[in-house]
Design an enzyme around this catalytic site. Structure first.
Site, short mmCIF file in Angstrom:
data_model
loop_
_atom_site.label_atom_id
_atom_site.label_comp_id
_atom_site.label_asym_id
_atom_site.label_seq_id
_atom_site.Cartn_x
_atom_site.Cartn_y
_atom_site.Cartn_z
N ARG A 1 61.95 61.91 -41.59
CA ARG A 1 61.59 62.03 -40.18
C ARG A 1 60.32 62.85 -39.99
O ARG A 1 59.60 62.69 -39.00
CB ARG A 1 62.75 62.65 -39.40
CG ARG A 1 62.62 62.48 -37.89
CD ARG A 1 63.92 62.72 -37.19
NE ARG A 1 64.23 64.14 -37.07
CZ ARG A 1 65.34 64.62 -36.51
NH1 ARG A 1 66.26 63.78 -36.06
NH2 ARG A 1 65.55 65.91 -36.42
N LYS B 1 59.28 72.04 -47.88
CA LYS B 1 60.27 72.98 -48.39
C LYS B 1 61.65 72.51 -47.94
O LYS B 1 62.05 72.74 -46.81
CB LYS B 1 60.03 74.40 -47.88
CG LYS B 1 60.92 75.44 -48.59
CD LYS B 1 61.02 76.73 -47.85
CE LYS B 1 61.97 76.65 -46.68
NZ LYS B 1 63.38 76.34 -47.09
N PRO B 2 62.39 71.85 -48.84
CA PRO B 2 63.75 71.45 -48.47
C PRO B 2 64.68 72.65 -48.47
O PRO B 2 64.37 73.71 -49.03
CB PRO B 2 64.12 70.46 -49.58
CG PRO B 2 63.34 70.93 -50.77
CD PRO B 2 62.04 71.47 -50.21
N ALA B 3 65.82 72.49 -47.82
CA ALA B 3 66.81 73.57 -47.77
C ALA B 3 67.30 73.91 -49.17
O ALA B 3 67.50 73.03 -50.01
CB ALA B 3 67.97 73.18 -46.89
N GLY C 1 65.82 73.66 -37.68
CA GLY C 1 66.78 74.70 -38.05
C GLY C 1 67.20 75.48 -36.83
O GLY C 1 67.13 75.00 -35.69
N SER C 2 67.62 76.71 -37.04
CA SER C 2 68.17 77.52 -35.97
C SER C 2 67.09 78.01 -35.02
O SER C 2 65.92 78.18 -35.40
CB SER C 2 68.93 78.72 -36.54
OG SER C 2 68.02 79.67 -37.07
N GLU D 1 62.40 71.64 -34.01
CA GLU D 1 63.66 71.02 -33.60
C GLU D 1 64.73 72.05 -33.89
O GLU D 1 65.10 72.27 -35.04
CB GLU D 1 63.88 69.72 -34.37
CG GLU D 1 64.96 68.84 -33.77
CD GLU D 1 66.32 69.10 -34.36
OE1 GLU D 1 67.10 69.86 -33.73
OE2 GLU D 1 66.60 68.58 -35.44
N LEU D 2 65.21 72.73 -32.83
CA LEU D 2 66.03 73.91 -32.98
C LEU D 2 67.47 73.64 -32.56
O LEU D 2 67.89 72.51 -32.43
CB LEU D 2 65.41 75.06 -32.19
CG LEU D 2 63.94 75.35 -32.54
CD1 LEU D 2 63.37 76.46 -31.67
CD2 LEU D 2 63.77 75.69 -34.02
N ARG E 1 80.75 63.30 -36.92
CA ARG E 1 79.69 62.90 -37.85
C ARG E 1 79.26 64.10 -38.68
O ARG E 1 78.98 65.17 -38.16
CB ARG E 1 78.51 62.35 -37.05
CG ARG E 1 77.34 61.86 -37.85
CD ARG E 1 76.35 61.19 -36.90
NE ARG E 1 75.10 60.83 -37.54
CZ ARG E 1 73.91 61.20 -37.12
NH1 ARG E 1 73.80 61.97 -36.04
NH2 ARG E 1 72.82 60.81 -37.74
N CYS F 1 72.98 69.12 -35.31
CA CYS F 1 72.46 69.76 -34.09
C CYS F 1 72.76 68.91 -32.86
O CYS F 1 72.69 69.42 -31.74
CB CYS F 1 70.97 70.01 -34.23
SG CYS F 1 70.02 68.54 -34.60
N GLU G 1 76.59 77.16 -31.31
CA GLU G 1 76.80 75.91 -32.01
C GLU G 1 77.98 76.07 -32.96
O GLU G 1 78.00 77.01 -33.77
CB GLU G 1 75.56 75.53 -32.81
CG GLU G 1 74.56 74.70 -32.07
CD GLU G 1 73.54 74.10 -33.00
OE1 GLU G 1 73.49 72.87 -33.13
OE2 GLU G 1 72.76 74.86 -33.60
#
Length: 467
Positions: free
Chosen positions: A156, A171-173, A225-226, A247-248, A275, A281, A372
């Protein structure tokens, strides 16, 4: 097996150390991956900066064909990629297969958008020159992706960046880097030139990110992320006046009105809540149900959730801390008067599982209504009318997505407009689509991913005054 090194400048490199990736379904080690340092990250930026001019100058059609080939490769190897995602996330294979298809769609969509980046030509009002605009790549981008969808969240971001002519450092998680590394290998096979895509998994994100954001060659930051981390990154990126898209976090309300098709609402609720075991999120966080249908809805929802099998249909949470946090939210709601109608305690056995849980009578002061959940817990509260439901839905600083169920088209349009969210699902529990703009309002983020709008995040407008 997925690659386990750093991918920098088109080559796989080992790092000074490695870290373990755990399988949440068992708690056992699934892989060991090279652990990038700040120095490694700057080498990745060296490669991205060196490759930027030639990639920006590459014909849009050529970039499009590379992305199309990447889509084909992901589709051809969908089963292997799905099994890899399940290996690092522990979830049911069916869900991983669905994610791979979703991830591939971003590659296909932005392969089609790459050739549609244009500009404008118009006469100045004075009539003595022409205003010519072009949309040009913003430059090297730093992309930070979350753990919950380890392939789709990468495509994305990477797909529109490449389509626009930008190079990237990804940088992936730390919890789920394997899918990103496998994608880097597929992109290289598809024809992405050396240095255009670089991947740096790390257990030192603050050091790596600080080094990159402090370097003037970086021009763009994209983070999923957060909200808390997003605020810090926005502050850091201000020093270099970087383009930033965020995108939080979300706190999605799910509204069921008295005229809703209750059976359809229950099915939508299961989709929106369960899901990825609720670790999304855009998962429904608060079920706001008209009191006229509250008991019918909760009874049917309990029946559907109770039928889901933990392990085969409901995957684990990402780690033990996640289980403890979700259980704490459930306990707080119970102490404040909520009734546990299903579940309500960690699942016994290996892995980090939490069973489907249903709470009713959840008070507005419960922590579970403000945070959340990121777990398979449905928190239901009843309301007397439309205004009170809309007011409760908007009583949060988050504004990512909302869902509403009604048979009245006028109400759907009216409430959809009133809800403070970047996305609204009307009589459906899933809004994610590569062809649609994904993003939120208020403290849920900045910018959009996917859709016609997604490529704009990676482009600048240049204006030429031509006699």
């Amino acid at each position: 097996m997925a690659p386990d090194g750093l991918f920098i400048g088109g080559a796989w490199r080992q790092a000074a150390s490695a870290f373990e990736v755990l399988d949440p379904a068992t708690g056992r080690v699934a892989a060991r991956v090279a652990d990038a340092t700040a120095r490694d990250a700057l080498q990745a930026l060296d490669a991205a900066a060196d490759a930027q001019p030639s990639w920006a100058a590459t014909a849009p059609r050529a970039r499009a064909e590379i992305l199309r080939r990447a889509y084909e490769l992901v589709t051809e190897r969908a089963e292997a990629l799905a099994r890899l995602a399940t290996r690092e996330l522990g979830r049911p294979l069916a869900e991983s297969r669905a994610e791979v298809a979703y991830a591939a769609d971003f590659l296909r969509w932005f392969s089609e958008e790459a050739v549609r980046v244009g500009g404008e030509h118009r006469t100045a009002p004075s009539g003595d020159y022409r205003i010519v605009t072009a949309r040009v790549p913003v430059g090297p981008c730093y992309l930070i992706t979350p753990w919950n969808f380890p392939l789709a969240m990468v495509t994305r971001k990477v797909a529109p960046a490449l389509a626009a002519g930008c190079t990237v450092i990804l940088k992936p998680a730390e919890a789920t880097p394997l899918s990103a590394l496998a994608l880097a290998e597929l992109l290289a096979e598809a024809g992405v030139p050396d240095g255009v895509v670089n991947v740096v998994p790390t257990t030192a994100p603050a050091e790596v990110t600080g080094a990159l954001l402090g370097d003037g060659r970086l021009r763009k930051l994209s983070f999923t992320g957060s909200t808390e981390v997003g605020r810090l990154l926005l502050a850091q990126s201000a020093g270099g006046v970087l383009r930033a898209s965020m995108e939080l976090g979300g706190n999605a309300p799910f509204l069921v009105f008295d005229d809703a098709d209750v059976a359809a609402a229950v099915e939508g609720a299961v989709t929106a809540k369960m899901r990825n075991s609720g670790q999304s999120c855009v998962a429904a966080n608060r079920f706001l149900v008209h009191e006229a249908v509250a008991e019918e809805f909760t009874g049917a929802l309990r029946e559907r959730l109770a039928a889901l099998e933990v392990g085969r249909e409901v995957g684990p949470l990402i780690d033990g801390d996640a289980v403890e946090r979700v259980d704490g939210l459930v306990g707080d709601a119970k102490r404040r008067g909520a009734e546990i109608r299903l579940g309500g305690a960690p699942h016994a056995g290996p892995g980090w599982f939490y069973p489907p849980t249903l709470l009713t009578g959840v008070p507005e002061d419960a922590a579970i209504t403000r945070q959340e959940i990121f777990g398979p817990v449905a928190a239901v509260a009843a309301y007397p009318d439309e205004p009170s439901m809309v007011a409760a839905a908007n009583a949060t600083p988050a504004g990512l997505v909302a869902f509403l169920f009604t048979r009245d088209l006028g109400r759907a349009m009216r409430v959809g407009a009133a809800l403070e969210a970047g996305m609204v699902g009307v009589n459906r529990g899933l809004v994610s689509n590569a062809a649609a703009p994904f993003g939120g309002v208020k403290q849920s983020g900045l910018g959009r991913e996917g859709g016609l709008e997604g490529i704009d995040e990676y482009l600048e407008v240049k204006y030429l005054a031509v006699p």
